[in-house]
Design a protein around this motif. Structure first.
Motif, PDB file in Angstrom:
ATOM      1  N   GLY A   1       0.785  -1.235   0.000  1.00 49.93           N
ATOM      2  CA  GLY A   1       0.000   0.000   0.000  1.00 49.93           C
ATOM      3  C   GLY A   1       0.812   1.276   0.000  1.00 49.93           C
ATOM      4  O   GLY A   1       0.225   2.365   0.061  1.00 49.93           O
ATOM      5  N   GLY A   2       2.139   1.192  -0.043  1.00 49.17           N
ATOM      6  CA  GLY A   2       2.952   2.400  -0.111  1.00 49.17           C
ATOM      7  C   GLY A   2       2.571   3.230  -1.325  1.00 49.17           C
ATOM      8  O   GLY A   2       2.446   2.701  -2.434  1.00 49.17           O
ATOM      9  N   SER A   3       2.388   4.521  -1.129  1.00 52.35           N
ATOM     10  CA  SER A   3       1.867   5.388  -2.196  1.00 52.35           C
ATOM     11  C   SER A   3       3.002   5.869  -3.093  1.00 52.35           C
ATOM     12  O   SER A   3       3.407   7.033  -3.073  1.00 52.35           O
ATOM     13  CB  SER A   3       1.124   6.579  -1.585  1.00 52.35           C
TER      14      SER A   3
ATOM     15  N   LYS B   1      12.334  16.270   2.525  1.00 50.68           N
ATOM     16  CA  LYS B   1      13.632  15.588   2.611  1.00 50.68           C
ATOM     17  C   LYS B   1      14.469  16.171   3.735  1.00 50.68           C
ATOM     18  O   LYS B   1      15.105  15.439   4.504  1.00 50.68           O
ATOM     19  CB  LYS B   1      14.378  15.708   1.281  1.00 50.68           C
ATOM     20  N   ASN B   2      14.490  17.487   3.858  1.00 45.15           N
ATOM     21  CA  ASN B   2      15.228  18.130   4.953  1.00 45.15           C
ATOM     22  C   ASN B   2      14.618  17.783   6.305  1.00 45.15           C
ATOM     23  O   ASN B   2      15.333  17.597   7.291  1.00 45.15           O
ATOM     24  CB  ASN B   2      15.234  19.649   4.758  1.00 45.15           C
TER      25      ASN B   2
ATOM     26  N   ALA C   1      -2.911  15.406  -1.054  1.00 41.48           N
ATOM     27  CA  ALA C   1      -2.632  14.288  -0.150  1.00 41.48           C
ATOM     28  C   ALA C   1      -1.701  13.283  -0.813  1.00 41.48           C
ATOM     29  O   ALA C   1      -0.818  12.707  -0.162  1.00 41.48           O
ATOM     30  CB  ALA C   1      -3.940  13.610   0.253  1.00 41.48           C
ATOM     31  N   LYS C   2      -1.877  13.053  -2.123  1.00 43.04           N
ATOM     32  CA  LYS C   2      -1.016  12.136  -2.865  1.00 43.04           C
ATOM     33  C   LYS C   2       0.420  12.634  -2.886  1.00 43.04           C
ATOM     34  O   LYS C   2       1.373  11.847  -2.760  1.00 43.04           O
ATOM     35  CB  LYS C   2      -1.527  11.984  -4.299  1.00 43.04           C
TER      36      LYS C   2
ATOM     37  N   LEU D   1       5.825  11.242  -1.047  1.00 42.94           N
ATOM     38  CA  LEU D   1       7.119  11.666  -0.495  1.00 42.94           C
ATOM     39  C   LEU D   1       7.360  11.068   0.886  1.00 42.94           C
ATOM     40  O   LEU D   1       8.495  10.766   1.244  1.00 42.94           O
ATOM     41  CB  LEU D   1       7.180  13.190  -0.442  1.00 42.94           C
ATOM     42  N   VAL D   2       6.303  10.888   1.669  1.00 45.07           N
ATOM     43  CA  VAL D   2       6.438  10.221   2.967  1.00 45.07           C
ATOM     44  C   VAL D   2       6.888   8.782   2.770  1.00 45.07           C
ATOM     45  O   VAL D   2       7.768   8.276   3.474  1.00 45.07           O
ATOM     46  CB  VAL D   2       5.104  10.277   3.744  1.00 45.07           C
ATOM     47  N   THR D   3       6.294   8.104   1.795  1.00 46.67           N
ATOM     48  CA  THR D   3       6.673   6.719   1.503  1.00 46.67           C
ATOM     49  C   THR D   3       8.150   6.615   1.153  1.00 46.67           C
ATOM     50  O   THR D   3       8.869   5.732   1.639  1.00 46.67           O
ATOM     51  CB  THR D   3       5.836   6.168   0.331  1.00 46.67           C
TER      52      THR D   3
END
Length: 595
Positions: free
Chosen positions: A129-131, A259-260, A334-335, A340-342
């Protein structure tokens, strides 16, 4: 056993160089790379979809959407555990940026474990389920296949680089069943300065990969039925491109900011928990964020617009048009966060796929929203497809890849004019603000990116001072006299003698002319003077770590051929000459020359 294999390989390479020209051999090896790359792409798609379907089939209770909250966290955690457990010697990276770095700074060498580790970790991440998308991992895996195949056969840098590009192109081709887009991706992103001969190996590898992938995993990515585009809609296509161009700038800045932010979290498992929980909540609120997200786009293309809200807490309002538009817009943002969180949490994937999803959703929201006003009747499917190309072009700085990829995977060749318009527009909007794409920005800031707009500056930035130092100088000690070093002075091949203290501190330098005057009796007073008294300060001094562009500016300003180099504490390290810089410059130009 390994020794015998090496001897056999050496024997084969000698026979090969005598019987087969490198040009013909590259075509053969490109075919091999395409075969392996196509198999790798089919394997990755098959593994990912098997994991995803297995999880969904196992969970059939009324609470299944709550259980899905945990799946992304589990996938990211398993990926991190795999990397820390099985990849101890090499460094594990993901995305397209490390491939570009390998070409620019690592002689196109990619660690062999990437052939399989990219497939395993991305299948786990996205399958749970990783986006994120699968395209960057398969491109990385393909690049590793090409790089290591070229090195296995003892090919030179230029040939290995071409095979690396063939492997990456084969990965993209196999993932999307799009050989033309795969070839253009390699040329546009990995080989920006190219010559006609590179087309043949790239064509061979991408066509082979597409054939192999389709034979093993034939499920198409999208189905699009469209007749043509209408002239009056061009102004709306331009408006869509402008909106997505602005969004691509936002996404680039969000990428840097997140990222930072994640770089401050040093514990890898803490990243997993923070990201897994955040991602689970996002997917619970916006179910279409689960996995790659291509299913949502296909539903839009099929005309099932209300399905965007399906399985969400707002599903009962799916018949309210403006709520569908608002929900879609929020889903786009949200996507961007979910993808980027994934990627920053330790999961493996790419932004290639998310870019398509975000662009498609923006295209749908724009056209569907315009239709709701009653002022115009736009083809929603066409705008969805064109939006995908626009986002890919702006975010990746790859307009040609975007045009041909979307045309191939949707069969939307009838939309070529709108595709060209939006791809060019979003590219120029993003490029006006962001000189580099999200793939190359970090490399450019570090001086590790080879560009062709300012080749002199780029090549100089690639040089490292420590690799250009010359140390074959006769060192003089401050308490010595010229007559004590008579033999060394006369037989030295250098005309400069650095005076260095016993602790390594640089004091100054003496030219051979002055020392020879003393030894020949032309300077009697000099015989009584120590080296520390004879030493003079150089015109300038270079410190280790100084940018090579700054070094050359110093040499040009002072009109000197050689300068001493010291470290931050004043310790002598050697000399840097223009000859060493020019030789390295020529070598880098030859190495980076187009094939």
């Amino acid at each position: 056993m390994i020794g015998r294999l090496y001897l056999q390989l050496e024997r084969f390479n000698r026979w090969r160089t005598q019987k087969i020209s490198n040009k013909n051999f590259l075509v053969i090896v490109a075919l091999l790379v395409g075969l392996i790359g196509g198999f790798a792409a089919a394997t990755l798609k098959g593994m990912t979809h098997w994991i995803a379907s297995s999880l969904q089939n196992e969970v059939q209770s009324q609470y299944k959407y709550y259980i899905y909250l945990l799946f992304p966290l589990i996938g990211i955690l398993l990926s991190v555990i795999y990397v820390r457990r099985f990849i101890k010697k090499g460094k594990f990276e993901h995305g397209i940026t490390p491939i570009i770095y390998s070409i620019s700074r690592k002689s196109s060498r990619i660690e062999p474990h990437n052939i399989y580790s990219q497939i395993i970790t991305s299948a786990i991440t996205v399958g749970f389920g990783g986006s994120a998308g699968l395209e960057a991992p398969i491109a990385y895996s393909g690049a590793a296949i090409g790089s290591n195949t070229g090195r296995f056969f003892g090919l030179n840098y230029k040939e290995v680089t071409l095979l690396l590009a063939c492997g990456a192109a084969a990965g993209i081709s196999g993932a999307f069943n799009s050989p033309v887009a795969g070839m253009i991706f390699a040329i546009e992103i990995l080989l920006p300065e190219f010559s006609i001969p590179v087309f043949i190996p790239l064509l061979i590898s991408t066509a082979t990969a597409a054939a192999v992938s389709r034979s093993l995993y034939s499920e198409p990515l999208f189905h699009l039925v469209t007749d043509d585009w209408e002239f009056h809609a061009l102004i709306y296509y331009f408006g869509l491109a402008t909106i997505i161009g602005g969004f691509s700038i936002y996404f680039a800045r969000l990428t840097t900011w997140l990222k930072n932010l994640y770089s401050k979290i040093t514990n890898p498992y803490r990243k997993v928990w923070v990201s897994g929980i955040s991602l689970g909540i996002l997917i619970f609120l916006f179910p279409s964020l689960y996995g790659e997200g291509y299913i949502t786009i296909q539903k839009i293309l099929d005309g099932s617009h209300q399905d965007i809200l399906s399985n969400s807490m707002f599903s009962q309002y799916s018949d309210i048009g403006w709520l569908v538009v608002a929900f879609t817009i929020v889903t786009v943002f949200a996507k961007s966060i979910a993808a980027l969180v994934t990627l920053n949490s330790g999961g493996n994937g790419g932004i290639f796929g998310p870019s398509l999803i975000m662009g498609g959703l923006i295209g749908f929201a724009f056209s569907y929203g315009m239709n709701l006003t009653g002022l115009v009747d736009l083809n929603v499917a066409n705008f969805t497809v064109v939006g995908m190309a626009a986002a890919l072009s702006g975010i990746m700085h790859a307009p040609l890849t975007a045009i041909f990829l979307i045309a191939e995977i949707t069969g939307g060749y009838a939309l070529m004019v709108p595709l060209m318009l939006v791809a060019a527009t979003t590219y120029f909007i993003n490029r006006a603000v962001q000189k580099h794409s999200i793939y190359t920005k970090v490399l450019a800031e570090q001086g590790d990116l080879l560009t062709y707009e300012d080749k002199d500056r780029t090549v100089l930035s690639m040089m490292k001072l420590r690799h250009l130092l010359e140390n074959n100088f006769t060192i003089m000690r401050p308490d010595e006299f010229a007559k004590d070093r008579n033999h060394d002075i006369i037989h030295s091949k250098r005309n400069i003698f650095p005076v260095v203290d016993y602790d390594g501190t640089f004091i100054g330098l003496i030219y051979s002319e002055r020392l020879l005057e003393i030894l020949l009796g032309e300077n009697v007073d000099g015989l009584k003077m120590k080296m520390s008294e004879l030493a003079q300060q150089p015109i300038d001094i270079i410190k280790m770590g100084t940018n090579m562009e700054v070094v050359m500016q110093k040499m040009k300003k002072e009109d000197v051929w050689m300068l001493p180099v010291i470290d931050e504490t004043g310790k002598y390290k050697g000399f840097l000459s223009k000859s060493a810089v020019f030789n390295k410059y020529r070598a880098l130009l030859m190495r980076q020359a187009a094939i």
